[in-house]
Enzyme design. Structure first.
Site, PDB file in Angstrom:
ATOM      1  N   ASP A  78     116.495  86.023 -40.389  1.00  0.00           N
ATOM      2  CA  ASP A  78     116.997  87.145 -41.203  1.00  0.00           C
ATOM      3  C   ASP A  78     116.604  88.540 -40.711  1.00  0.00           C
ATOM      4  O   ASP A  78     116.266  89.408 -41.537  1.00  0.00           O
ATOM      5  CB  ASP A  78     116.532  86.978 -42.663  1.00  0.00           C
ATOM      6  CG  ASP A  78     117.067  85.719 -43.328  1.00  0.00           C
ATOM      7  OD1 ASP A  78     117.735  84.909 -42.647  1.00  0.00           O
ATOM      8  OD2 ASP A  78     116.799  85.532 -44.528  1.00  0.00           O
ATOM      9  N   ASP A 116     120.866  85.674 -43.970  1.00  0.00           N
ATOM     10  CA  ASP A 116     121.046  85.582 -45.406  1.00  0.00           C
ATOM     11  C   ASP A 116     122.493  86.041 -45.638  1.00  0.00           C
ATOM     12  O   ASP A 116     122.926  87.050 -45.051  1.00  0.00           O
ATOM     13  CB  ASP A 116     120.031  86.550 -46.048  1.00  0.00           C
ATOM     14  CG  ASP A 116     119.503  86.097 -47.381  1.00  0.00           C
ATOM     15  OD1 ASP A 116     119.379  84.871 -47.614  1.00  0.00           O
ATOM     16  OD2 ASP A 116     119.186  86.981 -48.215  1.00  0.00           O
ATOM     17  N   HIS A 118     125.070  86.234 -48.690  1.00  0.00           N
ATOM     18  CA  HIS A 118     125.374  86.053 -50.114  1.00  0.00           C
ATOM     19  C   HIS A 118     126.778  86.521 -50.498  1.00  0.00           C
ATOM     20  O   HIS A 118     127.308  87.466 -49.902  1.00  0.00           O
ATOM     21  CB  HIS A 118     124.376  86.847 -50.968  1.00  0.00           C
ATOM     22  CG  HIS A 118     122.952  86.413 -50.799  1.00  0.00           C
ATOM     23  ND1 HIS A 118     122.546  85.107 -50.882  1.00  0.00           N
ATOM     24  CD2 HIS A 118     121.812  87.146 -50.575  1.00  0.00           C
ATOM     25  CE1 HIS A 118     121.229  85.049 -50.715  1.00  0.00           C
ATOM     26  NE2 HIS A 118     120.761  86.263 -50.515  1.00  0.00           N
ATOM     27  N   HIS A 122     126.246  87.276 -56.194  1.00  0.00           N
ATOM     28  CA  HIS A 122     125.257  86.192 -56.062  1.00  0.00           C
ATOM     29  C   HIS A 122     124.252  86.166 -57.210  1.00  0.00           C
ATOM     30  O   HIS A 122     123.813  87.212 -57.696  1.00  0.00           O
ATOM     31  CB  HIS A 122     124.511  86.310 -54.727  1.00  0.00           C
ATOM     32  CG  HIS A 122     123.807  85.064 -54.342  1.00  0.00           C
ATOM     33  ND1 HIS A 122     122.449  84.900 -54.489  1.00  0.00           N
ATOM     34  CD2 HIS A 122     124.289  83.890 -53.856  1.00  0.00           C
ATOM     35  CE1 HIS A 122     122.132  83.668 -54.085  1.00  0.00           C
ATOM     36  NE2 HIS A 122     123.233  83.044 -53.698  1.00  0.00           N
ATOM     37  N   HIS A 151     121.917  92.499 -51.594  1.00  0.00           N
ATOM     38  CA  HIS A 151     121.586  92.532 -50.161  1.00  0.00           C
ATOM     39  C   HIS A 151     122.383  91.467 -49.418  1.00  0.00           C
ATOM     40  O   HIS A 151     122.810  90.477 -50.018  1.00  0.00           O
ATOM     41  CB  HIS A 151     120.080  92.294 -49.943  1.00  0.00           C
ATOM     42  CG  HIS A 151     119.632  90.919 -50.373  1.00  0.00           C
ATOM     43  ND1 HIS A 151     119.353  90.608 -51.680  1.00  0.00           N
ATOM     44  CD2 HIS A 151     119.446  89.780 -49.666  1.00  0.00           C
ATOM     45  CE1 HIS A 151     119.007  89.328 -51.760  1.00  0.00           C
ATOM     46  NE2 HIS A 151     119.058  88.796 -50.557  1.00  0.00           N
ATOM     47  N   LYS A 176     123.045  81.217 -44.694  1.00  0.00           N
ATOM     48  CA  LYS A 176     122.482  80.515 -45.850  1.00  0.00           C
ATOM     49  C   LYS A 176     122.557  81.415 -47.063  1.00  0.00           C
ATOM     50  O   LYS A 176     122.624  82.645 -46.931  1.00  0.00           O
ATOM     51  CB  LYS A 176     121.029  80.128 -45.569  1.00  0.00           C
ATOM     52  CG  LYS A 176     120.175  81.362 -45.282  1.00  0.00           C
ATOM     53  CD  LYS A 176     118.766  81.005 -44.884  1.00  0.00           C
ATOM     54  CE  LYS A 176     117.950  82.236 -44.591  1.00  0.00           C
ATOM     55  NZ  LYS A 176     117.781  83.139 -45.764  1.00  0.00           N
ATOM     56  N   CYS A 221     111.657  84.045 -46.722  1.00  0.00           N
ATOM     57  CA  CYS A 221     112.484  83.182 -45.862  1.00  0.00           C
ATOM     58  C   CYS A 221     111.719  82.579 -44.685  1.00  0.00           C
ATOM     59  O   CYS A 221     111.980  81.440 -44.296  1.00  0.00           O
ATOM     60  CB  CYS A 221     113.728  83.941 -45.421  1.00  0.00           C
ATOM     61  SG  CYS A 221     114.817  84.238 -46.847  1.00  0.00           S
TER      62      CYS A 221
HETATM   63  C1  VGL Z   1     114.819  87.157 -48.307  1.00  0.00           C
HETATM   64  C2  VGL Z   1     114.547  87.831 -50.472  1.00  0.00           C
HETATM   65  C3  VGL Z   1     115.856  87.575 -50.743  1.00  0.00           C
HETATM   66  C4  VGL Z   1     114.217  86.929 -46.968  1.00  0.00           C
HETATM   67  C5  VGL Z   1     116.145  86.874 -48.553  1.00  0.00           C
HETATM   68  O1  VGL Z   1     114.954  86.954 -45.951  1.00  0.00           O
HETATM   69  O2  VGL Z   1     112.973  86.745 -46.907  1.00  0.00           O
HETATM   70  N1  VGL Z   1     114.033  87.608 -49.272  1.00  0.00           N
HETATM   71  N2  VGL Z   1     116.656  87.087 -49.781  1.00  0.00           N
HETATM   72 ZN    ZN Z   2     118.714  86.818 -50.138  1.00  0.00          ZN
END
Ligand code: VGL
Ligand code: ZN
Length: 273
Positions: A78, A116, A118, A122, A151, A176, A221
């Protein structure tokens, strides 16, 4: 040697070998044949000594360093614009890890990037829950869910991999968190703890036994991905300085405790040759 000049300066290695030869063939006419032979012999010994001291130096520097093989993969988690300073869910110093990741990645033939990814509506977005603010939690049927600022919405600039990431050999991008009603911190398993992303199957199909994890965020993550790597039977290490955390109420320390207990190794980018 340049223009007939052979010039060695001192070479000193950590192993304690010192080779120092300074000579110039430019003054050749002033050397008799005995001097010349003696000089060339000394220079030859010096060349061999210098070469072996370089070998020793290289081996000393490489001793204990990690040299990834085809059974290893780097997971770059990510590193997306939303998680970089200026993004909607910015991780402090998230940009600083990019050069480290690029350097480490050069020694890996197997690299997986994750995104990530979404839907705009979401379930993990605070904006979808009237009266709730980012970083509060709610209970969903799969457990407690932290609510985040919007995000990494599919197809947006914020969801793109940071433009500084330079890993052309990366073979796979795992997206994901694309099911509206289920979050997925882990690159392996969604938050329902049942639905696979397909990454474990991919890695097993490629005969990969060990993963090295870096990216954002350490406590979400990255940690969930490393823990699930263990769950699926992979050796796993997290490269601490090639990660940054969000750190809500000690979540980075808690993540390291969980990871250590699960057999995830804590390493540094300097552990790679
Ligand atoms: C993440 C919070 C929400 C991450 C992803 O990549 O750590 N954290 N979505
Ligand atoms: Zn996320």
């Amino acid at each position: 040697a340049e223009g007939g000049v052979l010039d060695f300066s001192a070479v000193e290695s950590d192993a304690g070998a010192t080779v120092s030869i300074t000579g110039s063939l430019r003054g050749e006419e002033k050397m008799n044949s005995f001097d010349r032979r003696r000089f060339l012999t000394a220079a030859g010994v010096g060349v061999i000594a210098a070469a072996s001291s370089f070998t020793v130096l290289r081996d000393v520097l490489a001793a204990g360093k990690i040299k990834p093989t085809d059974a290893d993969a780097l997971l770059v988690i990510d590193v997306q614009n939303c998680f970089i300073p200026g993004g909607s869910l910015a991780v402090k110093e998230g940009d600083l890890i990019v050069p480290l990741i690029n350097r480490i990645a050069k020694s890996f033939s197997n690299v997986v990037l994750t995104q990530d990814w979404h839907t705009a509506d979401h379930v993990s977005f605070a904006s979808q829950h009237p009266g709730k603010k980012p970083f509060e939690t709610i209970k969903l049927d799969y457990g407690t869910q932290v609510l985040w600022p919007d995000h990494c919405v599919q197809g947006t600039e914020g969801a793109q991999i940071h433009s500084g990431i330079d890993i052309p050999q990366a073979q796979v991008v795992i997206r994901k968190g694309y099911h509206r009603d289920v979050d997925s911190y882990s690159a392996f398993l969604e938050a329902d703890r049942k639905t696979e992303t397909g990454l474990a199957g991919y890695l097993k199909g490629r005969k990969i036994k060990q993963v090295f994890v870096c990216g954002l965020a350490t406590d979400y993550c990255v940690a969930w991905s490393a823990l699930d790597a263990r769950k699926f039977g992979f050796q796993a290490s997290v490269i601490e300085d090639a990660c940054r955390g969000i750190d809500i109420n000690g979540s980075v320390a808690a993540a390291w405790k969980d990871m250590t207990a699960a057999g995830v190794k804590q390493i540094q980018s300097s552990d790679f040759a």
